[in-house]
Design a protein around this motif. Structure first.
Motif, short mmCIF file in Angstrom:
data_model
loop_
_atom_site.label_atom_id
_atom_site.label_comp_id
_atom_site.label_asym_id
_atom_site.label_seq_id
_atom_site.Cartn_x
_atom_site.Cartn_y
_atom_site.Cartn_z
N HIS A 84 8.19 80.88 62.14
CA HIS A 84 9.47 81.42 61.66
C HIS A 84 9.31 81.68 60.15
O HIS A 84 9.42 80.75 59.35
CB HIS A 84 10.60 80.42 61.90
N ALA A 85 9.00 82.91 59.80
CA ALA A 85 8.81 83.27 58.39
C ALA A 85 9.81 84.35 58.02
O ALA A 85 9.93 85.37 58.71
CB ALA A 85 7.39 83.76 58.15
N LEU A 86 10.56 84.10 56.95
CA LEU A 86 11.58 85.03 56.46
C LEU A 86 10.95 85.81 55.30
O LEU A 86 10.77 85.26 54.21
CB LEU A 86 12.81 84.25 55.99
N LEU A 87 10.61 87.07 55.54
CA LEU A 87 9.75 87.80 54.61
C LEU A 87 10.45 88.96 53.93
O LEU A 87 11.25 89.68 54.54
CB LEU A 87 8.52 88.34 55.36
N ALA A 88 10.11 89.15 52.66
CA ALA A 88 10.55 90.29 51.85
C ALA A 88 9.34 90.79 51.06
O ALA A 88 8.30 90.12 50.98
CB ALA A 88 11.68 89.88 50.91
N SER A 89 9.48 91.95 50.47
CA SER A 89 8.38 92.58 49.74
C SER A 89 7.84 91.67 48.62
O SER A 89 8.61 91.01 47.92
CB SER A 89 8.88 93.89 49.14
N PHE A 90 6.51 91.67 48.49
CA PHE A 90 5.82 90.86 47.48
C PHE A 90 4.94 91.81 46.67
O PHE A 90 3.87 92.22 47.12
CB PHE A 90 5.00 89.78 48.18
N ALA A 91 5.41 92.18 45.49
CA ALA A 91 4.74 93.19 44.67
C ALA A 91 3.52 92.61 43.96
O ALA A 91 3.47 91.41 43.66
CB ALA A 91 5.71 93.75 43.64
N PRO A 92 2.53 93.46 43.63
CA PRO A 92 1.42 93.01 42.79
C PRO A 92 1.92 92.51 41.44
O PRO A 92 2.98 92.94 40.95
CB PRO A 92 0.58 94.28 42.62
N GLU A 93 1.18 91.60 40.85
CA GLU A 93 1.49 91.04 39.53
C GLU A 93 2.87 90.41 39.48
O GLU A 93 3.64 90.59 38.54
CB GLU A 93 1.32 92.10 38.43
N SER A 94 3.19 89.67 40.54
CA SER A 94 4.43 88.90 40.58
C SER A 94 4.18 87.60 41.33
O SER A 94 3.09 87.38 41.87
CB SER A 94 5.56 89.70 41.25
N ALA A 95 5.19 86.74 41.37
CA ALA A 95 5.06 85.46 42.08
C ALA A 95 6.31 85.22 42.90
O ALA A 95 7.40 85.70 42.57
CB ALA A 95 4.85 84.31 41.10
N VAL A 96 6.14 84.48 44.00
CA VAL A 96 7.25 84.08 44.86
C VAL A 96 7.24 82.57 44.97
O VAL A 96 6.17 81.95 45.16
CB VAL A 96 7.13 84.73 46.26
N GLU A 97 8.43 81.96 44.84
CA GLU A 97 8.56 80.50 44.96
C GLU A 97 9.56 80.17 46.05
O GLU A 97 10.62 80.79 46.14
CB GLU A 97 9.06 79.88 43.65
N VAL A 98 9.23 79.18 46.86
CA VAL A 98 10.10 78.67 47.91
C VAL A 98 10.27 77.17 47.69
O VAL A 98 9.29 76.46 47.42
CB VAL A 98 9.49 78.94 49.30
N GLN A 99 11.49 76.68 47.78
CA GLN A 99 11.75 75.24 47.61
C GLN A 99 12.45 74.70 48.86
O GLN A 99 13.32 75.36 49.43
CB GLN A 99 12.62 75.01 46.39
N PHE A 100 12.05 73.50 49.28
CA PHE A 100 12.67 72.88 50.45
C PHE A 100 12.66 71.37 50.32
O PHE A 100 11.88 70.80 49.54
CB PHE A 100 11.94 73.31 51.75
N HIS A 101 13.54 70.75 51.09
CA HIS A 101 13.62 69.29 51.12
C HIS A 101 12.65 68.78 52.17
O HIS A 101 12.71 69.20 53.33
CB HIS A 101 15.05 68.87 51.45
N LEU A 102 11.73 67.90 51.79
CA LEU A 102 10.68 67.42 52.69
C LEU A 102 11.20 66.25 53.53
O LEU A 102 11.40 65.15 53.01
CB LEU A 102 9.44 67.00 51.88
N ASP A 103 11.41 66.52 54.81
CA ASP A 103 11.94 65.51 55.73
C ASP A 103 11.33 65.74 57.11
O ASP A 103 11.97 66.31 58.00
CB ASP A 103 13.47 65.61 55.78
N PHE A 104 10.08 65.33 57.28
CA PHE A 104 9.34 65.54 58.53
C PHE A 104 9.14 64.22 59.26
O PHE A 104 9.03 63.17 58.62
CB PHE A 104 7.96 66.15 58.25
N SER A 105 9.03 64.29 60.59
CA SER A 105 8.85 63.05 61.36
C SER A 105 7.85 63.17 62.50
O SER A 105 7.44 62.15 63.05
CB SER A 105 10.19 62.58 61.93
N GLU A 106 7.45 64.38 62.87
CA GLU A 106 6.57 64.54 64.02
C GLU A 106 5.30 65.30 63.65
O GLU A 106 5.29 66.09 62.71
CB GLU A 106 7.29 65.27 65.16
#
Length: 196
Positions: A50-72
């Motif tokens: 499940h990846a939510l994707l948008a355009s990623f231009a050259p010479e730029s950066a993308v950051e994603v932040q999430f709360h880490l709560d894994f159990s399995e």
């Protein structure tokens, strides 16, 4: 320059079980068995992430932040960068053999995988950053406001049309819900190594 990317501006590679707004964030519940992998060692091809994707231009950066709560086993979330079905990178945190681990899967026809344990990151805010510069994608990550850690430097065609954004997978169970808190576009890293 840092711009927030609207959750509504992305397109899912595969629809999650559920998606709902959570204040400024997004709660995503993965489908059981969702994963991204090509061939190596396991012999299978999984393209149900499940990846939510948008355009990623050259010479730029993308950051994603999430709360880490894994159990399995193999619960995972982070940043997905896609050129096509055989050329993609996923980077973030995965629960592997009972331990939260920071890593990346780089796929060019076949997948590879690298992991480093980060058990102290459990229950905290994780940011994964992909910086596209020249012929490379540089992946860094951090927890809360701690210093960035270099995760991976991988080849990425400077002329390719690339998409990027948050992802999650639940290869071994139902019910994984990841709370993503931000998705941002910013300037590419100035250099691979910090200035001395």
């Amino acid at each position: 320059m840092t711009d927030t990317i609207a959750w509504t501006s992305g397109t899912w590679t595969n629809e999650p079980e559920r998606v709902s707004a959570d204040g400024d964030g997004l709660r995503v519940t993965a489908r059981e068995g969702s994963d991204a992998w090509r061939t190596t060692s396991y012999g299978f091809v999984h393209a149900s992430e499940h990846a939510l994707l948008a355009s990623f231009a050259p010479e730029s950066a993308v950051e994603v932040q999430f709360h880490l709560d894994f159990s399995e086993q193999f619960d995972q979330a982070g940043l997905f960068v896609k050129v096509d079905d055989e050329t993609w990178i996923k980077a973030g945190v995965e629960l592997s053999d009972g331990e939260e681990s920071l890593g990346a899967v780089v796929t060019r026809g076949a997948s590879d995988w690298s992991l480093a344990p980060v058990p102290a990151w459990a229950g905290r805010l994780v940011t994964v950053r992909g910086s596209r510069s020249g012929d490379a994608l540089t992946v860094r990550a951090r927890v809360d406001d701690e210093p960035w850690r270099l995760v991976r430097v991988a080849p990425l065609d400077p002329n390719a049309t690339v998409m990027a954004g948050p992802f999650c997978c639940a290869p071994s169970r139902a019910g994984l819900t990841v709370r993503f808190t931000s998705w941002r576009r910013t300037a590419a890293d100035a250099s691979l190594h910090p200035e001395a």
